[in-house]
Design a protein around this motif. Sequence first.
Motif, PDB file in Angstrom:
ATOM      1  N   ASN A 183     -53.482   3.648   2.318  1.00 12.74           N
ATOM      2  CA  ASN A 183     -53.798   5.078   2.431  1.00 12.74           C
ATOM      3  C   ASN A 183     -52.550   5.935   2.253  1.00 12.74           C
ATOM      4  N   ASP A 184     -51.609   5.462   1.428  1.00 10.35           N
ATOM      5  CA  ASP A 184     -50.383   6.202   1.137  1.00 10.35           C
ATOM      6  C   ASP A 184     -50.634   7.137  -0.036  1.00 10.35           C
ATOM      7  N   ASN A 185     -50.717   8.443   0.253  1.00 13.61           N
ATOM      8  CA  ASN A 185     -51.063   9.418  -0.790  1.00 13.61           C
ATOM      9  C   ASN A 185     -50.085   9.401  -1.952  1.00 13.61           C
ATOM     10  N   THR A 229     -40.540   7.936   6.449  1.00 11.63           N
ATOM     11  CA  THR A 229     -41.567   8.949   6.678  1.00 11.63           C
ATOM     12  C   THR A 229     -41.352   9.492   8.084  1.00 11.63           C
ATOM     13  N   LEU A 265     -50.565  10.331   8.932  1.00  7.98           N
ATOM     14  CA  LEU A 265     -50.954   9.088   8.278  1.00  7.98           C
ATOM     15  C   LEU A 265     -51.519   8.096   9.293  1.00  7.98           C
TER      16      LEU A 265
END
Length: 712
Positions: free
Chosen positions: A41-43, A69, A161
């Motif tokens: 789910n890392d944009n 991050t 996230l």
Amino acid sequence: MAGGRNRWTATLIALAVVLAWLVIGGIAGPYSGKLGDVATNDNASFLPADAEATRAQDLSAGFVERETTPALVVYERTAGITPADQQRVQADAARFAQVPGVVGPLPPPIVSEDRQAVQVIVPIDSSEGEQIRAVVDKLREIAGTNRDGLTVDVAGPAGLLADLIQVFTAIDGPLLLVTLVVVLIILLIVYRSPVLWIFPLLAAGMSYGLASLVVYHLADNDVIKLNGQAQGILTVLVFGAGTDYALLLIARYREELHRHERPRDAIRTAWRGAAPAIFASGATVIVSLLCLLLSSLNSNRALGPVAAVGIAATLLVMLTFLPALLLLGGRWAFWPRRPRFDHADPQTEHGVWGRIAGFVARRARTVWLVTAVVLAALAVGVTQLGATTLGQSDLFTNRTDSVAGQEVIARHYPAGTGSPATIFTNQAAARQVAQAAQGVPGVSSVLPLTAQGAAGPPDPNAPPKVVDGRVQLNVTLADPPDSNGAERTIRDLRAAVHRVPGSDSVVGGFTAINVDTADAATRDRNVIIPVVLLVIAVILALLLRALVAPVLLIATVVLSFLATLGLCALIFRYVLDFPGVDQSFPLFAFVFLVALGIDYNIFLMSRVREESIRRGTRAGVLTGLAVTGGVITSAGIVLAATFSALAVLPLVVLVELGVAVAAGVLLDTVVVRSLLVPALAYDIGPRIWWPSRLSRSRRDGDRTGAEVARAR
């Protein structure tokens, strides 16, 4: 004796097929609970390689030992931070630095100007994206709960996230359970049988297991990228579409049991009659979904194959496993309403839909004109839809820890603190670029990254760090990093620094990723939608062997799509109070609504064509509407209900998609397929099949009432 041998041969073959599928299901079933293990789910990883934010991310690797991050741990006391609070923050920061995955040493805590908040920036190693949640959970455990009026929240990109990953990892259980319950209730209502509901539900579960097995191995071997959004859509799509196909085949099987004494003859005839429509429907959805491979976003390109695999698995199961089950069940599967071998006209079991067909025949032109006007009026609501990247506080339907923390940051700091935009520029032009950036409205500060990095207080006299002739400038924005204001600032910032001669500036960061994602979504919408329409037109032309009918069907589905968007705009704004829709919403809504909506037109018009060959076009329209009305409406209700299950997930994007598909499918089945399409087809008559020979048919069933009277 020959008949007996044939019966036992058919039974043994059906039994072998069922047993083979049960073995496959036993192998594939466990994979439905393992999809979260291979989801990401890392944009940033979804951006196209040529996006400016992607190039900035590549350049940033040279300025840090490890990609990080940031998590922002923010403490707030409205009465003012006390010395005891500061001691607690210092102690927590020391413990944060010891957490595996945290890149230390940490910058000193930042006290707000009004001295009501303290912020600790905790850089987390980004190399293992899925491990960020575990680190954030540990930070939250160390920070503890609110105490004596001091609130504490973990926000920032890492906090957001982590909250997203938590939502997506919970998809498998609740979403699957809600979907199963919804489908079960509707099947019990439709069939009113304690037995028959088992067949479509078991087949849909088998389809989901097979799809999960294939998707798991594709994602595990990096053939595709699976994210939580695609995972959730796969669940509802397989169960919704699978139940639809099952309803169509079972309805046709019930019809044929009235005409054939032996179930094997009935299932053979039913399969031959229903399979082409089911296959064409599934092929339309698969090809439409694969058009997402034209997307510039990896997330969209992943959704296409994932959903297409789900539909392909569903087709395979519904055309092999389900017929074998129905043959073994025979007439007893329908108990207590077992169909008898009585050669009954299929219309006799569809009294309500027969009356609707009669109403359409009497007022065909009025019906299609009124329904078209109503749909066009709803489509006007599209002007209220808007398209915006939902901010962090708008992303969830509930108030998460990251949302609460971002609100605290916005109250006491420049909202972009802790998540700066980054500019990479040539060293010679760095001063000019910094001055240009500082002059952009919405920019709070511009500071170069120095050799000392993030540790310790910034030294204004320290030289900037230079890597390959470039320097990095960190730009703090006045607005929250995921807000519309921040995105406007990024666009203005890029325009300003790109104008500096010889700077070769590249702007990246969290907000820049959102900007490039939105731009890519707009480009995808403009490219993919026309391609999907063209592909569907070709499939319809091949199926119906006509050109007029496909054009009319596509026009009705597009009108239905626009009406659905208009209706959703009103629902989102005035009922659900959502602030807007994400840039990806129109494309996803289009692909699912048009691909799935055209299904019902395929089910209807393939039967209409079959009946038109025997009875004439106008009589064929009425018969097709009467015999398919109940099953298609039931199928639409099932699909709408399964997509409504997305509402159990606390994400606005998925709730909006679920509402849109549910509303659109109901609009298609109740209005478009029941009234608009049959009325149009009846009014146009045989010409709808142009240029095939069927368009030149002049049977009594193809004549208007006045023509028949004159002929007599």
